[in-house]
Design a protein around this motif. Structure first.
Motif, PDB file in Angstrom:
ATOM      1  N   GLN A  53       0.707  -1.177  -0.056  1.00 37.44           N
ATOM      2  CA  GLN A  53      -0.188  -0.099  -0.112  1.00 37.44           C
ATOM      3  C   GLN A  53       0.975   1.062   0.288  1.00 37.44           C
ATOM      4  O   GLN A  53       0.553   2.287  -0.672  1.00 37.44           O
ATOM      5  CB  GLN A  53      -1.019  -0.041   1.239  1.00 37.44           C
ATOM      6  CG  GLN A  53      -2.167  -0.958   1.154  1.00 37.44           C
ATOM      7  CD  GLN A  53      -2.903  -0.436   0.030  1.00 37.44           C
ATOM      8  OE1 GLN A  53      -3.203   0.842  -0.208  1.00 37.44           O
ATOM      9  NE2 GLN A  53      -3.665  -1.425  -0.517  1.00 37.44           N
ATOM     10  N   ALA A  56       2.190   1.712  -3.461  1.00 35.17           N
ATOM     11  CA  ALA A  56       1.245   2.212  -4.387  1.00 35.17           C
ATOM     12  C   ALA A  56       0.886   3.647  -4.007  1.00 35.17           C
ATOM     13  O   ALA A  56       0.506   4.426  -5.053  1.00 35.17           O
ATOM     14  CB  ALA A  56      -0.227   1.397  -4.096  1.00 35.17           C
ATOM     15  N   HIS A  57       0.830   4.013  -2.797  1.00 37.66           N
ATOM     16  CA  HIS A  57       0.772   5.350  -2.534  1.00 37.66           C
ATOM     17  C   HIS A  57       1.495   6.214  -3.189  1.00 37.66           C
ATOM     18  O   HIS A  57       1.474   7.329  -3.671  1.00 37.66           O
ATOM     19  CB  HIS A  57       0.412   5.754  -1.222  1.00 37.66           C
ATOM     20  CG  HIS A  57       0.201   6.986  -0.816  1.00 37.66           C
ATOM     21  ND1 HIS A  57      -0.997   7.810  -1.157  1.00 37.66           N
ATOM     22  CD2 HIS A  57       1.002   7.891  -0.035  1.00 37.66           C
ATOM     23  CE1 HIS A  57      -0.996   9.017  -0.641  1.00 37.66           C
ATOM     24  NE2 HIS A  57       0.075   9.234   0.027  1.00 37.66           N
ATOM     25  N   ALA A  59       3.261   5.915  -5.780  1.00 40.57           N
ATOM     26  CA  ALA A  59       3.179   5.742  -7.230  1.00 40.57           C
ATOM     27  C   ALA A  59       1.926   6.574  -7.524  1.00 40.57           C
ATOM     28  O   ALA A  59       1.624   6.765  -8.721  1.00 40.57           O
ATOM     29  CB  ALA A  59       3.147   4.494  -7.464  1.00 40.57           C
ATOM     30  N   GLY A  60       1.261   7.079  -6.825  1.00 43.19           N
ATOM     31  CA  GLY A  60      -0.034   7.495  -6.913  1.00 43.19           C
ATOM     32  C   GLY A  60      -1.417   6.733  -7.157  1.00 43.19           C
ATOM     33  O   GLY A  60      -2.234   7.140  -7.791  1.00 43.19           O
ATOM     34  N   ARG A  61      -1.233   5.646  -6.946  1.00 40.07           N
ATOM     35  CA  ARG A  61      -2.244   4.537  -7.215  1.00 40.07           C
ATOM     36  C   ARG A  61      -3.056   4.096  -6.054  1.00 40.07           C
ATOM     37  O   ARG A  61      -4.030   3.420  -5.917  1.00 40.07           O
ATOM     38  CB  ARG A  61      -1.694   3.294  -7.774  1.00 40.07           C
ATOM     39  CG  ARG A  61      -0.944   3.538  -9.174  1.00 40.07           C
ATOM     40  CD  ARG A  61      -0.553   2.157  -9.703  1.00 40.07           C
ATOM     41  NE  ARG A  61       0.103   1.203  -8.691  1.00 40.07           N
ATOM     42  CZ  ARG A  61       1.404   1.052  -8.699  1.00 40.07           C
ATOM     43  NH1 ARG A  61       2.327   1.476  -9.656  1.00 40.07           N
ATOM     44  NH2 ARG A  61       2.018   0.227  -7.734  1.00 40.07           N
ATOM     45  N   ALA A  62      -2.801   4.575  -4.911  1.00 37.89           N
ATOM     46  CA  ALA A  62      -3.564   4.397  -3.834  1.00 37.89           C
ATOM     47  C   ALA A  62      -3.912   5.455  -2.857  1.00 37.89           C
ATOM     48  O   ALA A  62      -3.258   6.682  -2.849  1.00 37.89           O
ATOM     49  CB  ALA A  62      -2.804   3.275  -2.849  1.00 37.89           C
ATOM     50  N   GLU A  63      -5.052   5.598  -2.209  1.00 39.96           N
ATOM     51  CA  GLU A  63      -5.350   6.808  -1.240  1.00 39.96           C
ATOM     52  C   GLU A  63      -4.542   6.480   0.092  1.00 39.96           C
ATOM     53  O   GLU A  63      -4.223   5.579   0.619  1.00 39.96           O
ATOM     54  CB  GLU A  63      -6.773   6.658  -0.870  1.00 39.96           C
ATOM     55  CG  GLU A  63      -7.665   6.681  -2.192  1.00 39.96           C
ATOM     56  CD  GLU A  63      -7.601   8.186  -2.669  1.00 39.96           C
ATOM     57  OE1 GLU A  63      -7.384   9.151  -1.921  1.00 39.96           O
ATOM     58  OE2 GLU A  63      -7.472   8.618  -4.048  1.00 39.96           O
TER      59      GLU A  63
END
Length: 100
Positions: A53, A56-57, A59-63
């Motif tokens: 997570q 992903a955050h 990389a801008g793909r998760a909140e």
């Protein structure tokens, strides 16, 4: 972490590791060891999920809320493992102090 939280976590882990064939875990040779192994695997899985997570955050793909939730879950798992470890060490030390 207080004793009540540790007891609840242990009860939850014991409920997740209960065999489905009706046999009791105490009657099995590796029941306690299997329970500990499952707890360790769950803690490791929570840590990996939190790391995923965070990546992903970044990389801008998760909140951010998903990151915070997964990190909190990993922290709770780690605290549970540490509480169980402390209790096992305490039990071992008490057994070693018993007179023969």
């Amino acid at each position: 972490m207080n004793a009540l939280m540790a007891a609840r976590a242990y009860a939850a882990a014991a409920g997740n590791a209960a065999p489905t064939n009706g046999a009791s875990p105490a009657g099995e040779a590796g029941g306690f060891a299997d329970l500990l192994k499952a707890g360790m695997e769950q803690a490791a899985q929570s840590t990996r999920a939190a790391e995923t997570q965070m990546q992903a955050h970044a990389a801008g793909r998760a909140e951010l809320i998903d990151v915070v939730t997964s990190v909190a879950s990993a922290e709770a798992s780690l605290e549970t493992v540490m509480a169980v470890r402390d209790q096992v060490i305490q039990a071992y030390q008490e057994i070693m102090r018993m007179p023969i």
